[in-house]
Design a protein around this motif. Sequence first.
Motif, PDB file in Angstrom:
ATOM      1  N   VAL A  89      19.290  30.218  91.201  1.00  0.00           N
ATOM      2  CA  VAL A  89      19.281  28.750  91.183  1.00  0.00           C
ATOM      3  C   VAL A  89      18.190  28.223  92.113  1.00  0.00           C
ATOM      4  N   LEU A  92      14.828  28.701  90.492  1.00  0.00           N
ATOM      5  CA  LEU A  92      14.660  28.057  89.194  1.00  0.00           C
ATOM      6  C   LEU A  92      13.528  27.027  89.173  1.00  0.00           C
ATOM      7  N   PRO A  93      13.385  26.159  90.194  1.00  0.00           N
ATOM      8  CA  PRO A  93      12.264  25.205  90.132  1.00  0.00           C
ATOM      9  C   PRO A  93      10.906  25.879  90.003  1.00  0.00           C
ATOM     10  N   GLN A 225      14.542  18.499  81.640  1.00  0.00           N
ATOM     11  CA  GLN A 225      15.972  18.812  81.666  1.00  0.00           C
ATOM     12  C   GLN A 225      16.291  19.970  80.728  1.00  0.00           C
ATOM     13  N   PHE A 228      14.923  23.261  82.161  1.00  0.00           N
ATOM     14  CA  PHE A 228      15.756  23.709  83.278  1.00  0.00           C
ATOM     15  C   PHE A 228      17.002  24.425  82.754  1.00  0.00           C
ATOM     16  N   ALA A 229      17.681  23.809  81.788  1.00  0.00           N
ATOM     17  CA  ALA A 229      18.930  24.385  81.271  1.00  0.00           C
ATOM     18  C   ALA A 229      18.678  25.709  80.565  1.00  0.00           C
ATOM     19  N   MET A 232      17.638  28.548  83.010  1.00  0.00           N
ATOM     20  CA  MET A 232      18.765  29.059  83.778  1.00  0.00           C
ATOM     21  C   MET A 232      19.645  29.955  82.923  1.00  0.00           C
ATOM     22  N   VAL A 289      26.585  24.999  86.721  1.00  0.00           N
ATOM     23  CA  VAL A 289      25.190  24.897  87.158  1.00  0.00           C
ATOM     24  C   VAL A 289      24.403  23.989  86.224  1.00  0.00           C
ATOM     25  N   GLY A 290      24.629  24.131  84.917  1.00  0.00           N
ATOM     26  CA  GLY A 290      23.921  23.289  83.959  1.00  0.00           C
ATOM     27  C   GLY A 290      24.248  21.820  84.136  1.00  0.00           C
ATOM     28  N   GLN A 293      22.577  20.530  87.280  1.00  0.00           N
ATOM     29  CA  GLN A 293      21.137  20.343  87.101  1.00  0.00           C
ATOM     30  C   GLN A 293      20.843  19.059  86.333  1.00  0.00           C
ATOM     31  N   LEU A 297      18.721  15.912  87.835  1.00  0.00           N
ATOM     32  CA  LEU A 297      17.486  15.485  87.178  1.00  0.00           C
ATOM     33  C   LEU A 297      17.596  14.047  86.684  1.00  0.00           C
TER      34      LEU A 297
END
Length: 304
Positions: A89, A92-93, A225, A228-229, A232, A289-290, A293, A297
């Motif tokens: 996590v 992730l960025p 978004q 990101f999902a 992950m 986590v999703g 996030q 965002l």
Amino acid sequence: MPTGPHPSPAPVARPRRGSRTERLAPFALVAPTVLIVVALRLWPLALGVNFSFTGDGDLNGTPVGLDNYATLLGDPLFRTALGNVGLLVLLLPVAVAIPGLLATAIHLRVPGHRVYRAVYFFPAVLSPVIVGAIFTLLLGYDGPLNDLLGVVGLGPVDWLGDPDVAIFAVVGVHVWATFGMALVVFLAGFSTLDPSLLDAARVDGASLPQTLRHVIVPGLARTIQFVFATTMIGMLTSMFGLLFVMTGGGPEASTYLPEYYIWVQQGQLDRPALASAASTALFLVMLLVGLAQVGVLRRAGREG
């Protein structure tokens, strides 16, 4: 002026309601997809969750309540796997920023952008086993990377044998092998970005960082978004091949992730109920986590 009675206004035609067939047509069109999702996704998921509350071995099929989940929480290997999820996590960025910046460079038509588009996507079509085998050779203690570090005066690094380094090496290889798909998604997002905004930023003398912050990032909020999902989810469910080939979960179980733990419990220790409990826990982790996030965002987008 002569006056007379005003003509009555013409009646407003009411929109005709569609027939019953027209109203049901959208549901009929999506019904096959819904049935496929229910049959192949939701129903097996429900069976797996139900199976996680039964026992293994002599207790096969016998309800045991939350015993499997208590076993998971008491297992150091599973706790290590959850700790590595937290590390993913945090990384992730970086995994999202790399394809995002490359897509920006390609969209702005840097020299050779057509070649870069093909080169960056090429690793995405390779099998994880092949990628893992290649990087096992490159990252070996006596491999080419350490030879190159020796040339510049840096000592060799035990990329796959040091517990503090191995997980970063595997995650880096995974990002290299998979960011081509995120790159394609970002390029698709750029096609929806209003080019007049970029032109206005260029005319106003905005620097590249300012253009990224005030034009590109807000304009691609939904794309970011989505990336990101999906990134992950890929990190949590698509690294088994690399882990199996490159580290086997080692050294000292430092590269364990939940999906590798599930395979060990099911494939090596023959504990399917415990593996089902771990799968359910992994699903809940991905869901939480999703959602977190997406919430972060969206809040950042509103503040921007």
